[in-house]
Each structure stands twice: as C-alpha cells, then as structure tokens.
Motif scaffolding. Structure first.
Motif, PDB file in Angstrom:
ATOM      1  N   ASN A 187       0.842  -1.186   0.000  1.00  0.00           N
ATOM      2  CA  ASN A 187       0.000   0.000   0.000  1.00  0.00           C
ATOM      3  C   ASN A 187       0.881   1.240   0.000  1.00  0.00           C
ATOM      4  O   ASN A 187       2.116   1.141   0.087  1.00  0.00           O
ATOM      5  CB  ASN A 187      -0.929   0.016   1.224  1.00  0.00           C
ATOM      6  N   LEU A 188       0.248   2.396  -0.082  1.00  0.00           N
ATOM      7  CA  LEU A 188       0.953   3.659   0.065  1.00  0.00           C
ATOM      8  C   LEU A 188       0.097   4.572   0.925  1.00  0.00           C
ATOM      9  O   LEU A 188      -1.038   4.886   0.559  1.00  0.00           O
ATOM     10  CB  LEU A 188       1.214   4.315  -1.294  1.00  0.00           C
ATOM     11  N   SER A 189       0.639   4.992   2.058  1.00  0.00           N
ATOM     12  CA  SER A 189      -0.161   5.789   2.981  1.00  0.00           C
ATOM     13  C   SER A 189       0.477   7.113   3.358  1.00  0.00           C
ATOM     14  O   SER A 189      -0.213   8.004   3.859  1.00  0.00           O
ATOM     15  CB  SER A 189      -0.441   4.989   4.264  1.00  0.00           C
ATOM     16  N   ILE A 190       1.786   7.270   3.118  1.00  0.00           N
ATOM     17  CA  ILE A 190       2.495   8.489   3.497  1.00  0.00           C
ATOM     18  C   ILE A 190       3.442   8.877   2.374  1.00  0.00           C
ATOM     19  O   ILE A 190       4.149   8.025   1.834  1.00  0.00           O
ATOM     20  CB  ILE A 190       3.307   8.292   4.805  1.00  0.00           C
ATOM     21  N   VAL A 191       3.481  10.159   2.044  1.00  0.00           N
ATOM     22  CA  VAL A 191       4.456  10.683   1.095  1.00  0.00           C
ATOM     23  C   VAL A 191       5.081  11.932   1.690  1.00  0.00           C
ATOM     24  O   VAL A 191       4.371  12.826   2.175  1.00  0.00           O
ATOM     25  CB  VAL A 191       3.803  11.012  -0.261  1.00  0.00           C
ATOM     26  N   VAL A 192       6.403  11.994   1.649  1.00  0.00           N
ATOM     27  CA  VAL A 192       7.138  13.190   2.066  1.00  0.00           C
ATOM     28  C   VAL A 192       7.936  13.668   0.856  1.00  0.00           C
ATOM     29  O   VAL A 192       8.911  13.046   0.447  1.00  0.00           O
ATOM     30  CB  VAL A 192       8.075  12.911   3.251  1.00  0.00           C
ATOM     31  N   ALA A 193       7.493  14.778   0.275  1.00  0.00           N
ATOM     32  CA  ALA A 193       8.150  15.335  -0.912  1.00  0.00           C
ATOM     33  C   ALA A 193       9.291  16.239  -0.468  1.00  0.00           C
ATOM     34  O   ALA A 193       9.175  17.469  -0.456  1.00  0.00           O
ATOM     35  CB  ALA A 193       7.135  16.104  -1.751  1.00  0.00           C
ATOM     36  N   ASN A 194      10.392  15.611  -0.109  1.00  0.00           N
ATOM     37  CA  ASN A 194      11.523  16.340   0.460  1.00  0.00           C
ATOM     38  C   ASN A 194      12.556  16.775  -0.572  1.00  0.00           C
ATOM     39  O   ASN A 194      13.314  17.713  -0.333  1.00  0.00           O
ATOM     40  CB  ASN A 194      12.204  15.458   1.522  1.00  0.00           C
ATOM     41  N   ALA A 195      12.609  16.117  -1.718  1.00  0.00           N
ATOM     42  CA  ALA A 195      13.640  16.435  -2.713  1.00  0.00           C
ATOM     43  C   ALA A 195      13.517  17.889  -3.158  1.00  0.00           C
ATOM     44  O   ALA A 195      12.424  18.370  -3.462  1.00  0.00           O
ATOM     45  CB  ALA A 195      13.511  15.508  -3.920  1.00  0.00           C
ATOM     46  N   GLY A 196      14.645  18.574  -3.178  1.00  0.00           N
ATOM     47  CA  GLY A 196      14.653  19.966  -3.604  1.00  0.00           C
ATOM     48  C   GLY A 196      16.070  20.415  -3.887  1.00  0.00           C
ATOM     49  O   GLY A 196      17.042  19.750  -3.503  1.00  0.00           O
ATOM     50  N   ILE A 197      16.172  21.557  -4.528  1.00  0.00           N
ATOM     51  CA  ILE A 197      17.481  22.093  -4.864  1.00  0.00           C
ATOM     52  C   ILE A 197      17.498  23.589  -4.588  1.00  0.00           C
ATOM     53  O   ILE A 197      16.499  24.282  -4.797  1.00  0.00           O
ATOM     54  CB  ILE A 197      17.840  21.811  -6.339  1.00  0.00           C
ATOM     55  N   THR A 198      18.641  24.064  -4.097  1.00  0.00           N
ATOM     56  CA  THR A 198      18.847  25.489  -3.849  1.00  0.00           C
ATOM     57  C   THR A 198      19.955  25.985  -4.763  1.00  0.00           C
ATOM     58  O   THR A 198      21.057  25.435  -4.747  1.00  0.00           O
ATOM     59  CB  THR A 198      19.275  25.735  -2.388  1.00  0.00           C
ATOM     60  N   ILE A 199      19.657  26.995  -5.563  1.00  0.00           N
ATOM     61  CA  ILE A 199      20.686  27.627  -6.397  1.00  0.00           C
ATOM     62  C   ILE A 199      20.645  29.118  -6.118  1.00  0.00           C
ATOM     63  O   ILE A 199      19.706  29.815  -6.516  1.00  0.00           O
ATOM     64  CB  ILE A 199      20.476  27.350  -7.892  1.00  0.00           C
ATOM     65  N   PHE A 200      21.652  29.603  -5.390  1.00  0.00           N
ATOM     66  CA  PHE A 200      21.747  31.023  -5.078  1.00  0.00           C
ATOM     67  C   PHE A 200      22.097  31.808  -6.343  1.00  0.00           C
ATOM     68  O   PHE A 200      22.735  31.291  -7.261  1.00  0.00           O
ATOM     69  CB  PHE A 200      22.832  31.275  -4.032  1.00  0.00           C
ATOM     70  N   GLY A 201      21.691  33.072  -6.371  1.00  0.00           N
ATOM     71  CA  GLY A 201      22.076  33.925  -7.480  1.00  0.00           C
ATOM     72  C   GLY A 201      21.401  35.279  -7.392  1.00  0.00           C
ATOM     73  O   GLY A 201      20.255  35.391  -6.955  1.00  0.00           O
ATOM     74  N   TYR A 260      20.266  36.191 -12.699  1.00  0.00           N
ATOM     75  CA  TYR A 260      19.857  34.787 -12.597  1.00  0.00           C
ATOM     76  C   TYR A 260      19.583  34.212 -13.992  1.00  0.00           C
ATOM     77  O   TYR A 260      18.911  34.840 -14.816  1.00  0.00           O
ATOM     78  CB  TYR A 260      18.612  34.659 -11.727  1.00  0.00           C
ATOM     79  N   GLN A 261      20.081  33.013 -14.225  1.00  0.00           N
ATOM     80  CA  GLN A 261      20.027  32.418 -15.558  1.00  0.00           C
ATOM     81  C   GLN A 261      18.828  31.471 -15.717  1.00  0.00           C
ATOM     82  O   GLN A 261      18.431  30.780 -14.760  1.00  0.00           O
ATOM     83  CB  GLN A 261      21.318  31.653 -15.840  1.00  0.00           C
ATOM     84  N   PRO A 262      18.265  31.402 -16.913  1.00  0.00           N
ATOM     85  CA  PRO A 262      17.119  30.507 -17.151  1.00  0.00           C
ATOM     86  C   PRO A 262      17.392  29.045 -16.800  1.00  0.00           C
ATOM     87  O   PRO A 262      16.493  28.356 -16.310  1.00  0.00           O
ATOM     88  CB  PRO A 262      16.846  30.683 -18.648  1.00  0.00           C
ATOM     89  N   ALA A 263      18.598  28.582 -17.049  1.00  0.00           N
ATOM     90  CA  ALA A 263      18.903  27.173 -16.756  1.00  0.00           C
ATOM     91  C   ALA A 263      18.811  26.894 -15.262  1.00  0.00           C
ATOM     92  O   ALA A 263      18.281  25.852 -14.838  1.00  0.00           O
ATOM     93  CB  ALA A 263      20.286  26.819 -17.283  1.00  0.00           C
ATOM     94  N   ALA A 264      19.331  27.811 -14.452  1.00  0.00           N
ATOM     95  CA  ALA A 264      19.250  27.645 -13.002  1.00  0.00           C
ATOM     96  C   ALA A 264      17.800  27.716 -12.531  1.00  0.00           C
ATOM     97  O   ALA A 264      17.355  26.915 -11.689  1.00  0.00           O
ATOM     98  CB  ALA A 264      20.085  28.715 -12.304  1.00  0.00           C
ATOM     99  N   PHE A 265      17.057  28.661 -13.063  1.00  0.00           N
ATOM    100  CA  PHE A 265      15.641  28.797 -12.723  1.00  0.00           C
ATOM    101  C   PHE A 265      14.886  27.509 -13.025  1.00  0.00           C
ATOM    102  O   PHE A 265      14.100  27.021 -12.209  1.00  0.00           O
ATOM    103  CB  PHE A 265      15.042  29.965 -13.510  1.00  0.00           C
ATOM    104  N   GLN A 266      15.149  26.929 -14.191  1.00  0.00           N
ATOM    105  CA  GLN A 266      14.419  25.726 -14.593  1.00  0.00           C
ATOM    106  C   GLN A 266      14.737  24.554 -13.684  1.00  0.00           C
ATOM    107  O   GLN A 266      13.842  23.760 -13.339  1.00  0.00           O
ATOM    108  CB  GLN A 266      14.745  25.370 -16.042  1.00  0.00           C
ATOM    109  N   LYS A 267      15.990  24.427 -13.276  1.00  0.00           N
ATOM    110  CA  LYS A 267      16.357  23.331 -12.369  1.00  0.00           C
ATOM    111  C   LYS A 267      15.614  23.446 -11.048  1.00  0.00           C
ATOM    112  O   LYS A 267      15.107  22.455 -10.515  1.00  0.00           O
ATOM    113  CB  LYS A 267      17.875  23.353 -12.115  1.00  0.00           C
ATOM    114  N   VAL A 268      15.567  24.662 -10.515  1.00  0.00           N
ATOM    115  CA  VAL A 268      14.892  24.877  -9.234  1.00  0.00           C
ATOM    116  C   VAL A 268      13.398  24.578  -9.351  1.00  0.00           C
ATOM    117  O   VAL A 268      12.808  23.879  -8.507  1.00  0.00           O
ATOM    118  CB  VAL A 268      15.136  26.325  -8.738  1.00  0.00           C
TER     119      VAL A 268
END
Length: 255
Positions: free
Chosen positions: A82-96, A101-109
């Motif tokens: 079954n599936l009862s819990i999801v934690v959407a923790n994956a993320g990325i931080t790109i300072f700028g 700020y560049q489009p490529a960095a924006f798109q990744k974030v």
C-alpha cells in the motif's frame, strides 16, 4: 506515534533532513521507499536503516521526472502492499543575484521543487484514493517562503508556492481522507552545512532559541504531521526555526 502497517515514500532522503525522516518512520514501524538522485547514497542510506531493523527499499532516480515518480509509487505498492504516506523532500537550492539569474538555473529549481512535488502529490493521491484508506502528504517548504533572503528569489518563490499547494489541495483531497501539510525548516545543521565553520555561530547568534535546528528537530515535526493521529490537521504550514521568522535578522558574517 505508531506507523505499523504504513508505507511511506520519502524523496531526497539519502542524507540530511530526508534521511532523518525516513529513518524515524522506519524506527516507528513504517515501510519506507527511500529515494535519492545518487544511487550510492540511496543504497547506503537504506542499508543504514536496514541495519537498525527497519524495512527500507532504496529507489534512486530523478524525483522531478513524472514517469519515474509513477514508478516509485508502483514500486512502493508492489513491495509493501500500500501507500499511505508521502514526504516530498527532494529539492534544490541555487543562489544567485536576481538581475543575473540564468534561465537554466531557474528551470532546475522549478523542475525539482515544484514539478516534482506537484506530480508526486498527484500520483500518490491517485493511489491513496484507489485504496480508499486515506493517507498523509507532506511538502517541504522553508522559512524563506515566509521571509526574504538575499540570492534566493527563485527558491523562495517555489517554497511559498508549495505552501499554497497544500492549502489549495485541502479542497480536492479531503473527500478521500487525505491530509496535506507543509513543514518550513529554518537554518538546519546538515552534511551540507558542516563545511562552513561560520554556519553554527552565525545562526546560533541570530536564532532566538540559541542554535540552528538539527535534522531531528525537523523530522519530529514531519512525523507529527504524517502520523495517523494527525489526519484532522490539513492545509497547514508548520515553521520549525527556533523563532527566527519572528525577528528575521539576516545571516551576516561574524565581526
């Protein structure tokens, strides 16, 4: 809190906050599918949980890829029933700087922080609806979704958006017994901050509670929100920052 019979997906869980959440869920009886982009890191993290007696399956891959997200959901159900819990923790931080700020960095974030979280929520909710047993979804926000921080315009935007997603989906997920919330960590000691000798002194000085958070501080809040006993809490954002957002001094260097 008892997570026996619960199955959880935790993304971005090879190290740091994600690993602490996955580990604590397994310690309290949940079966955990542990995702990380790096296969070696994912395998090592899952092995560490297994060595403690926890049920944990490593599932490395790109948590922003919708087809991969569906595979994660299908694999969790096939492995644990079954599936009862999801934690959407994956993320990325790109300072700028905003003006540079560049489009490529924006798109990744945006791809990982928003696209990945949105579609993980969608595909997990479909599975929970089909099971007809409810479920809990947790999005990972940040204090910078509440307060301005230099160099983080794109990242902050995504974190504020995730909190709005949690509020909005109350309308669509509550009829199926699915609650959805967000945790907004403040400064937190992780493997990524260990290389900065100024991190703990600076954040200890400007945090009212006198120290940055530990990963266990954030994991404790996460487990509270995804526990079966907390199903009536939904659409909320819980800030875990030692009081920093109440005063919000910037993290400038030590004199």
């Amino acid at each position: 809190m008892n997570f026996q019979t619960q199955t959880a997906i935790v993304t971005g869980a090879g190290i740091g906050i994600g690993f602490a959440i996955a580990r604590d869920l397994a310690r309290q009886g949940a079966s955990v599918l542990l995702n990380d982009l790096d296969p070696t890191v994912a395998q090592q993290a899952a092995a560490a949980i297994q060595q403690e007696g926890g049920r944990c399956l490593a599932y490395p891959g790109d948590a922003s890829d919708v087809s991969f997200i569906q595979q994660m959901v299908d694999t969790a159900v096939a492995a644990f029933g079954n599936l009862s819990i999801v934690v959407a923790n994956a993320g990325i931080t790109i300072f700028g700087d905003f003006l540079e700020y560049q489009p490529a960095a924006f798109q990744k974030v945006v791809d990982l922080n928003l696209r990945g979280s949105f579609f993980l929520t969608q595909l997990a909710a479909r599975q929970m609806k089909a099971q007809n047993q409810g479920g809990s979804i947790l999005l990972m926000s940040s204090v910078v979704g509440h307060q301005a921080h230099p160099g983080l315009a794109a990242y902050s935007m995504t974190k504020a958006a995730l909190e709005m997603l949690a509020r909005n989906l109350v309308l669509e997920l509550s009829p199926y017994g699915i609650n959805i919330n967000a945790v907004a960590p403040g400064a937190t000691q992780t493997e990524r901050t260990l290389d900065d000798p100024t991190y703990v002194p600076i954040w200890s000085r400007i945090t009212p509670m006198g120290r940055p958070a530990t990963v266990d501080d954030i994991a404790n809040a996460a487990l509270f929100l995804v526990a079966p006993q907390s199903r009536h809490i939904t659409g909320q954002s819980l800030v875990v920052d030692g009081g920093w957002t109440s005063v919000s001094p910037p993290p400038v260097g030590e004199n």
